[in-house]
Write a protein that holds these residues in place. Sequence first.
Motif, PDB file in Angstrom:
ATOM      1  N   GLY A 158      44.928  44.584  42.739  1.00 52.11           N
ATOM      2  CA  GLY A 158      44.343  43.808  41.369  1.00 52.11           C
ATOM      3  C   GLY A 158      43.525  42.483  41.581  1.00 52.11           C
ATOM      4  O   GLY A 158      43.399  42.118  42.746  1.00 52.11           O
ATOM      5  N   SER A 159      43.392  41.814  40.715  1.00 55.12           N
ATOM      6  CA  SER A 159      42.434  40.526  40.614  1.00 55.12           C
ATOM      7  C   SER A 159      43.096  39.511  41.545  1.00 55.12           C
ATOM      8  O   SER A 159      42.565  38.699  42.160  1.00 55.12           O
ATOM      9  N   ARG A 160      44.297  39.247  41.521  1.00 57.14           N
ATOM     10  CA  ARG A 160      45.060  38.126  42.164  1.00 57.14           C
ATOM     11  C   ARG A 160      44.755  38.538  43.605  1.00 57.14           C
ATOM     12  O   ARG A 160      44.581  37.674  44.584  1.00 57.14           O
ATOM     13  N   ALA A 161      45.090  39.614  44.127  1.00 59.34           N
ATOM     14  CA  ALA A 161      45.082  39.915  45.429  1.00 59.34           C
ATOM     15  C   ALA A 161      43.703  39.879  46.055  1.00 59.34           C
ATOM     16  O   ALA A 161      43.362  39.196  47.086  1.00 59.34           O
ATOM     17  N   LYS A 162      42.612  40.034  45.244  1.00 62.45           N
ATOM     18  CA  LYS A 162      41.301  40.185  45.499  1.00 62.45           C
ATOM     19  C   LYS A 162      40.785  38.780  45.505  1.00 62.45           C
ATOM     20  O   LYS A 162      40.023  38.270  46.738  1.00 62.45           O
ATOM     21  N   GLU A 163      41.251  37.882  44.793  1.00 67.11           N
ATOM     22  CA  GLU A 163      41.033  36.682  44.807  1.00 67.11           C
ATOM     23  C   GLU A 163      41.533  35.816  45.958  1.00 67.11           C
ATOM     24  O   GLU A 163      40.685  35.031  46.649  1.00 67.11           O
ATOM     25  N   ILE A 164      42.815  36.126  46.257  1.00 72.57           N
ATOM     26  CA  ILE A 164      43.243  35.619  47.584  1.00 72.57           C
ATOM     27  C   ILE A 164      42.379  35.708  48.777  1.00 72.57           C
ATOM     28  O   ILE A 164      42.182  35.023  49.687  1.00 72.57           O
ATOM     29  N   ALA A 165      42.174  37.054  48.801  1.00 74.60           N
ATOM     30  CA  ALA A 165      41.362  37.709  50.032  1.00 74.60           C
ATOM     31  C   ALA A 165      39.941  37.041  50.210  1.00 74.60           C
ATOM     32  O   ALA A 165      39.707  36.748  51.156  1.00 74.60           O
TER      33      ALA A 165
END
Length: 235
Positions: A158-165
């Motif tokens: 999701g968006s949270r994992a993508k943002e962290i990466a």
Amino acid sequence: MSGSSRVFLGVPTLASSQLRFNSFRTITITSTPSSRVFGMASEASSSANGDGVSASSAIDFLTLCHRLKTTKRAGWVKREVNNPESVADHMFRMGLMALIASDMTGVDRNKCVKMAIVHDIAEAIVGDITPSDGIPKMEKSRREREALDHMCNLLGEGSRAKEIAELWTEYEENSSLEAKVVKDFDKVEMILQALEYENEQGKDLDEFFTSTAGKFQTEVGKAWASEIASRRKER
């Protein structure tokens, strides 16, 4: 959602050429309302929030991040500093630096705060690798990327994992104004901590000052580093 899925969390060991995950434990995530594991909270645990992170995935991720609170910064350990700071301590004060810094043209301060929080997050798995460990820069980056991918997988796609990466990659590649600011904060926090250890424990930590001299990229980094150097001369 019915049935169950499994998330694997492991304690890593470092080999000379690769990152390995050993001592895996299996967490069974079930959506069965009568589950003894989740009880009345099972429905909330099995359902994702609006950003695609389930409660169970969030807790798995945060449990792994606990290692950031217990992993001591290797540079201080090697210099026999008493009760050295953890990786989480370092990241926290960098976050405060980003929070209190004056506004800078073209710089998203909120993004800097987030980047400071995640820039060393892979160390929850690989530990704090320093130049004295003799690990090539590309190999260090590979291990940390593999660890980051593992951590983001815990959060799903999701968006949270993508943002962290994206934040982590941007920092590693020094590819934005925010990354340059946060990289300066990384060095500033280190030399401020070095000064504090010198004052508190009578250590000579000059190498941390010489290793960062002339390497600051931003005006705020240069100004804060200069202030720290000035205070060191006065003591």
